[in-house]
Design a protein around this motif. Structure first.
Motif, PDB file in Angstrom:
ATOM      1  N   VAL A   9     -10.203   0.013   7.818  1.00 44.42           N
ATOM      2  CA  VAL A   9     -10.243  -0.565   6.475  1.00 44.42           C
ATOM      3  C   VAL A   9     -10.380  -2.076   6.606  1.00 44.42           C
ATOM      4  N   PRO A  10     -10.875  -2.758   5.570  1.00 48.51           N
ATOM      5  CA  PRO A  10     -10.939  -4.223   5.616  1.00 48.51           C
ATOM      6  C   PRO A  10      -9.530  -4.814   5.639  1.00 48.51           C
ATOM      7  N   PRO A  11      -9.345  -5.934   6.324  1.00 49.54           N
ATOM      8  CA  PRO A  11      -8.012  -6.559   6.348  1.00 49.54           C
ATOM      9  C   PRO A  11      -7.610  -7.071   4.975  1.00 49.54           C
ATOM     10  N   SER A  12      -6.297  -7.018   4.696  1.00 48.18           N
ATOM     11  CA  SER A  12      -5.702  -7.521   3.442  1.00 48.18           C
ATOM     12  C   SER A  12      -6.166  -6.753   2.210  1.00 48.18           C
ATOM     13  N   ASN A  13      -6.741  -5.578   2.386  1.00 41.42           N
ATOM     14  CA  ASN A  13      -7.222  -4.767   1.266  1.00 41.42           C
ATOM     15  C   ASN A  13      -6.213  -3.657   0.995  1.00 41.42           C
ATOM     16  N   THR A  14      -5.294  -3.932   0.088  1.00 42.62           N
ATOM     17  CA  THR A  14      -4.211  -2.983  -0.201  1.00 42.62           C
ATOM     18  C   THR A  14      -4.751  -1.668  -0.740  1.00 42.62           C
ATOM     19  N   GLN A  15      -5.712  -1.733  -1.643  1.00 45.45           N
ATOM     20  CA  GLN A  15      -6.245  -0.507  -2.238  1.00 45.45           C
ATOM     21  C   GLN A  15      -6.908   0.382  -1.200  1.00 45.45           C
ATOM     22  N   ALA A  16      -7.707  -0.215  -0.304  1.00 44.10           N
ATOM     23  CA  ALA A  16      -8.372   0.574   0.729  1.00 44.10           C
ATOM     24  C   ALA A  16      -7.360   1.202   1.677  1.00 44.10           C
ATOM     25  N   LEU A  17      -6.309   0.463   2.025  1.00 45.03           N
ATOM     26  CA  LEU A  17      -5.286   0.993   2.916  1.00 45.03           C
ATOM     27  C   LEU A  17      -4.565   2.160   2.260  1.00 45.03           C
ATOM     28  N   THR A  18      -4.234   2.020   0.973  1.00 45.90           N
ATOM     29  CA  THR A  18      -3.596   3.126   0.253  1.00 45.90           C
ATOM     30  C   THR A  18      -4.507   4.350   0.233  1.00 45.90           C
ATOM     31  N   ARG A  19      -5.777   4.124  -0.052  1.00 41.38           N
ATOM     32  CA  ARG A  19      -6.725   5.233  -0.166  1.00 41.38           C
ATOM     33  C   ARG A  19      -6.855   5.996   1.149  1.00 41.38           C
ATOM     34  N   MET A  20      -6.933   5.289   2.263  1.00 46.45           N
ATOM     35  CA  MET A  20      -7.092   5.959   3.554  1.00 46.45           C
ATOM     36  C   MET A  20      -5.823   6.684   3.972  1.00 46.45           C
ATOM     37  N   MET A  21      -4.663   6.076   3.736  1.00 45.28           N
ATOM     38  CA  MET A  21      -3.414   6.779   4.064  1.00 45.28           C
ATOM     39  C   MET A  21      -3.256   8.023   3.199  1.00 45.28           C
ATOM     40  N   GLN A  22      -3.608   7.903   1.915  1.00 47.11           N
ATOM     41  CA  GLN A  22      -3.489   9.050   1.018  1.00 47.11           C
ATOM     42  C   GLN A  22      -4.426  10.172   1.437  1.00 47.11           C
ATOM     43  N   SER A  23      -5.618   9.809   1.939  1.00 45.36           N
ATOM     44  CA  SER A  23      -6.566  10.842   2.369  1.00 45.36           C
ATOM     45  C   SER A  23      -6.012  11.652   3.535  1.00 45.36           C
ATOM     46  N   LEU A  24      -5.280  11.007   4.438  1.00 48.92           N
ATOM     47  CA  LEU A  24      -4.692  11.734   5.560  1.00 48.92           C
ATOM     48  C   LEU A  24      -3.508  12.585   5.123  1.00 48.92           C
ATOM     49  N   LEU A  25      -2.788  12.132   4.116  1.00 49.38           N
ATOM     50  CA  LEU A  25      -1.686  12.938   3.594  1.00 49.38           C
ATOM     51  C   LEU A  25      -2.199  14.158   2.839  1.00 49.38           C
ATOM     52  N   ALA A  52       0.828  -1.207   0.000  1.00 49.44           N
ATOM     53  CA  ALA A  52       0.000   0.000   0.000  1.00 49.44           C
ATOM     54  C   ALA A  52       0.859   1.252   0.000  1.00 49.44           C
ATOM     55  N   TYR A  53       1.927   1.230   0.760  1.00 50.98           N
ATOM     56  CA  TYR A  53       2.818   2.390   0.842  1.00 50.98           C
ATOM     57  C   TYR A  53       3.444   2.697  -0.515  1.00 50.98           C
ATOM     58  N   ALA A  54       3.785   1.644  -1.268  1.00 51.64           N
ATOM     59  CA  ALA A  54       4.407   1.837  -2.578  1.00 51.64           C
ATOM     60  C   ALA A  54       3.486   2.570  -3.555  1.00 51.64           C
ATOM     61  N   ARG A  55       2.194   2.546  -3.303  1.00 51.04           N
ATOM     62  CA  ARG A  55       1.231   3.186  -4.193  1.00 51.04           C
ATOM     63  C   ARG A  55       0.931   4.638  -3.824  1.00 51.04           C
ATOM     64  N   LEU A  56       1.444   5.096  -2.697  1.00 53.28           N
ATOM     65  CA  LEU A  56       1.156   6.463  -2.269  1.00 53.28           C
ATOM     66  C   LEU A  56       1.840   7.482  -3.174  1.00 53.28           C
ATOM     67  N   GLU A  57       1.199   8.622  -3.342  1.00 52.96           N
ATOM     68  CA  GLU A  57       1.775   9.732  -4.098  1.00 52.96           C
ATOM     69  C   GLU A  57       2.454  10.699  -3.144  1.00 52.96           C
ATOM     70  N   GLN A  58       3.680  11.089  -3.476  1.00 56.29           N
ATOM     71  CA  GLN A  58       4.475  12.015  -2.664  1.00 56.29           C
ATOM     72  C   GLN A  58       4.496  11.554  -1.204  1.00 56.29           C
ATOM     73  N   ALA A  59       4.847  10.314  -1.018  1.00 57.95           N
ATOM     74  CA  ALA A  59       4.801   9.704   0.319  1.00 57.95           C
ATOM     75  C   ALA A  59       5.959  10.174   1.190  1.00 57.95           C
ATOM     76  N   PRO A  60       5.694  10.489   2.440  1.00 60.08           N
ATOM     77  CA  PRO A  60       6.786  10.755   3.388  1.00 60.08           C
ATOM     78  C   PRO A  60       7.428   9.434   3.778  1.00 60.08           C
ATOM     79  N   PRO A  61       8.502   9.445   4.552  1.00 58.74           N
ATOM     80  CA  PRO A  61       9.120   8.180   4.971  1.00 58.74           C
ATOM     81  C   PRO A  61       8.147   7.318   5.790  1.00 58.74           C
ATOM     82  N   LEU A  62       8.334   6.020   5.697  1.00 57.61           N
ATOM     83  CA  LEU A  62       7.612   5.056   6.527  1.00 57.61           C
ATOM     84  C   LEU A  62       8.600   4.491   7.544  1.00 57.61           C
TER      85      LEU A  62
END
Length: 424
Positions: A351-367, A257-267
């Motif tokens: 987010v639902p477990p094992s749902n990479t797209q949902a996890l990316t979407r929620m992290m991106q929304s906070l960024l 999920a992190y790899a799909r983030l746009e302009q991601a800060p460090p993890l």
């Protein structure tokens, strides 16, 4: 009250459960109770020592001497059946401490059950995981999906695949026998989440129980001096994961999920490396192990938000409480005890477990939406009080009072016990 806490591990062996027992002992002692702890002997420890006002007794068990049975030599677990040497040590300890309440945490209770039957001691058992019904404690069938409930024909091959034939069979059969006995003689169970109560069958059975979460100390948000390791953190404004870096905790899902983030800060990942920890990490991912708890709290304060994408039913994630106490939102999965801690859309996002797209979407929304991020963090800080010692330890004291004086109990009792109780 005279209270004896039983836990298989205690600092310097440290983890979420061990920290909880230590914090509970100290909080109870501060409230005027006489508190002692019975725990396994650790290399370099003395038979009896003091941890502040708490007396710590180091005990030996037969199973602990068999090092080849344990994957981690530093964490030699209690078996889910009575250990002869440990049982005798507990008998001596009870005679010495004369507790009003014995409060056991997870499988060490099995070695106390015969004493409970013989001596009639008041026994409270906290379930920090699903060990009452699951030989692996994680309620994941064959390590791949959420179990739909215990059945011997299903549990035996699952445990065998995890432990091997001999250990898996002994663990499963021993756990079934101890669980059967415990449901009949334990005075009160404490489940750390509604998921634990549900999956262990407490909600459908006759045993008395209450759902009480783990807690963090009242002063958890007060930072001490910075440890030197804190200097290794990237600049403020990173995403933070704290926990064992394993598939069950969703580490693989997180990295995808992190790899799909746009302009991601460090993890930043802080936790133990285990057998299925990834061998390599992307360049913008910083990995740290064996950090002291004080340094982790500094990391929480410097982070943007936390993420806990467990694919299994995490029982009660203390790291979520620590994030909340630091004024941080958490993106977590809606499985296990996480929904008990995270108010979706108010203190964090589920987010639902094992749902990479949902996890990316929620992290991106906070960024992308710092107003939302700030609001979630502010609400988290306002609501964490319900998860601090001042609130939670009071509820545990009420359970003790209910065991000693049933008419004062506020726990969930079977229907046939809710009338005609004796008054104290």
């Amino acid at each position: 009250m005279r209270i004896l806490l039983l836990a298989q591990f205690y600092p310097p062996v440290i983890g979420g459960e061990e920290r909880h027992v230590r914090n509970l002992g100290r909080a109870l002692a501060q409230r005027g109770h006489s508190v002692s702890v019975g725990t396994f002997m650790h290399s370099g420890s003395t038979d009896t020592e003091f941890d502040g006002p708490v007396r710590v007794h180091r005990l030996r068990g037969t199973i602990q001497r068999l090092s080849n049975l344990h994957a981690d030599s530093e964490r030699r677990h209690a078996p889910p059946f009575p250990d002869p040497e440990l049982l005798l040590a507990l008998k001596r300890l009870v005679a010495e401490e004369r507790p009003d309440i014995v409060h056991a945490h997870n499988w060490i209770y099995a070695s106390f059950l015969p004493l409970k039957v013989l001596d009639g001691a008041r026994l409270v058992v906290t379930l920090h995981d699903y060990g009452l019904v699951c030989a692996k404690k994680n309620f994941m069938h064959l390590g791949t999906h959420l179990c739909d409930g215990p059945r011997l024909a299903k549990c035996l091959p699952c445990a065998t695949a995890h432990y091997g034939a001999v250990k898996g069979t002994a663990t499963t059969l021993g756990n079934w026998a101890s669980s059967f006995a415990a449901r009949r003689v334990v005075d009160r169970f404490i489940a750390v989440s509604h998921a634990v109560a549900r999956h262990t069958g407490l909600t459908r059975g006759r045993a008395a129980y209450e759902v009480i979460p783990n807690f963090v100390p009242d002063d958890i948000g007060i930072l001490g001096p910075e440890d030197s390791c804190v200097r290794e953190l990237p600049e403020d404004g990173f995403i933070l994961f704290v926990g064992d870096m394993m598939r069950l905790k969703g580490i693989d899902v997180l990295l995808q999920a992190y790899a799909r983030l746009e302009q991601a800060p460090p993890l930043v990942l802080i936790g133990r490396r285990v057998a299925d920890t990834p061998a390599e990490f992307p360049p913008n991912v910083r990995v740290f192990s064996n950090w002291p708890h004080s340094a982790i709290m500094h990391a929480w304060h410097r982070s943007l938000f936390g993420v806990l994408p467990s694919v299994g039913p995490e029982a009660c994630a203390t790291v979520i409480m620590e994030a909340m106490a630091s004024g941080k939102a958490v993106v977590a999965t809606d499985v296990g005890g996480m929904p008990d801690l995270v108010d979706d859309g108010e203190t964090g996002l589920l987010v639902p477990p094992s749902n990479t797209q949902a996890l990316t979407r929620m992290m991106q929304s906070l960024l992308d939406d710092r107003t939302l991020l700030s609001r979630l963090g502010t609400t988290s800080l306002a609501r964490v009080g319900r998860l601090k010692a001042g609130a939670v330890v009071t509820r545990i004291e009420q359970v003790y009072g209910g065991v000693l004086c049933p008419s004062a109990s506020s726990v969930v009792l079977p229907a046939e016990q809710r009338s005609g109780e004796p008054s104290c």
